[in-house]
Design a protein around this motif. Structure first.
Motif, PDB file in Angstrom:
ATOM      1  N   ARG A  12       0.853  -1.177   0.000  1.00 41.77           N
ATOM      2  CA  ARG A  12       0.000   0.000   0.000  1.00 41.77           C
ATOM      3  C   ARG A  12       0.895   1.235   0.000  1.00 41.77           C
ATOM      4  O   ARG A  12       2.103   1.144   0.080  1.00 41.77           O
ATOM      5  N   VAL A  14       1.196   5.603  -1.483  1.00 37.88           N
ATOM      6  CA  VAL A  14       1.138   6.395  -2.716  1.00 37.88           C
ATOM      7  C   VAL A  14       2.429   7.195  -2.856  1.00 37.88           C
ATOM      8  O   VAL A  14       2.859   7.876  -1.922  1.00 37.88           O
ATOM      9  N   SER A 100       0.312   2.726  -5.732  1.00 35.96           N
ATOM     10  CA  SER A 100      -0.076   3.761  -6.696  1.00 35.96           C
ATOM     11  C   SER A 100       1.049   4.778  -6.837  1.00 35.96           C
ATOM     12  O   SER A 100       1.666   5.177  -5.845  1.00 35.96           O
ATOM     13  N   HIS A 175     -10.926   9.707  -7.241  1.00 33.34           N
ATOM     14  CA  HIS A 175      -9.993   8.603  -7.014  1.00 33.34           C
ATOM     15  C   HIS A 175      -8.704   9.118  -6.380  1.00 33.34           C
ATOM     16  O   HIS A 175      -8.205   8.543  -5.399  1.00 33.34           O
ATOM     17  N   LEU A 179      -6.987   8.460  -2.598  1.00 28.15           N
ATOM     18  CA  LEU A 179      -5.617   7.968  -2.434  1.00 28.15           C
ATOM     19  C   LEU A 179      -4.777   8.903  -1.572  1.00 28.15           C
ATOM     20  O   LEU A 179      -4.059   8.474  -0.663  1.00 28.15           O
TER      21      LEU A 179
END
Length: 230
Positions: A12, A14, A100, A175, A179
């Protein structure tokens, strides 16, 4: 730090990449293109005294965004050519298990590094991509091109057009909001006064409580600014 480590252990987190991520890579210097452009403008006076974002604003105003997109698509190497140009620190950073990656740049260095290191990823550029690719495959990373795809002709050139692009893609905006608020979040490759960094802070605030802003400080007062900004 511990929350970031725990999140990365679970694939996980970002990573937001700014323009300094590609520094020292041959062929990716935007300023080389910008320095040549006064000769193509109806009025190139004072060009040497204005910054990168103002240069982009004047270029798109005088030449149009389509012309500038085409110029930049010719200026930057293809994703295939970039695979041999990446540096070890870029490969090491992108091997970290962030789920991400938000890519601010025009070029495709991020995708090239992921490909050359054998990682699976999908590009997300707009609302249509979110619908068409609603489920991420196991082990796959999301690469979200905040400006859009330069080679498909829909890339946002100026900071103002980045904002407009997000307004036209509300699904992508939501989205990204999710995030960046959930995090943990690492922003890397920005100068402290980078307008895209300030745009992210403005549009997507509040950011995750576990946010690391890795910036190059030209003045230590910037540290106080970002500390006060949360």
């Amino acid at each position: 730090i511990q929350r970031l480590r725990s999140s990365l252990a679970q694939n996980r987190g970002v990573l937001v990449l700014g323009p300094l991520f590609s520094r020292s890579v041959t062929g990716l210097d935007l300023d080389l293109y910008l320095d040549e452009m006064p000769a193509h403008l109806s009025d190139g006076s004072g060009w040497e005294n204005i910054g990168r974002q103002d240069r982009l604003r004047l270029l798109t105003t005088d030449l149009g965004e389509d012309r500038v997109r085409n110029d930049l698509a010719e200026h930057f190497p293809s994703i295939e050519a970039l695979g041999d140009l990446s540096l070890p620190f870029q490969e090491k950073l992108l091997k970290l298990p962030f789920s991400s990656i938000v890519d601010i740049d025009f070029h495709d260095l991020t995708g090239a590094v992921l490909k050359s290191t054998g990682q699976r990823f999908r590009y997300i550029c707009d609302d249509e991509d979110l619908v068409a690719q609603s489920q991420r495959l196991p082990g796959e990373k999301d690469v979200i091109k905040l400006r859009g795809d330069l080679w498909l002709g829909d890339s946002a050139i100026s900071v103002e057009s980045v904002r407009e692009r997000l307004m036209k893609n509300p699904g992508l905006h939501r989205h990204l909001q999710g995030l960046l608020s959930d995090g943990p979040l690492v922003l890397y490759g920005f100068s402290a006064d980078d307008p895209t960094l300030h745009l992210i802070r403005e549009i997507f605030a509040p950011l995750s409580g576990t946010t690391f802003v890795c910036v190059r400080l030209t003045n230590h007062i910037w540290r106080r600014f970002w500390t006060a900004a949360g």
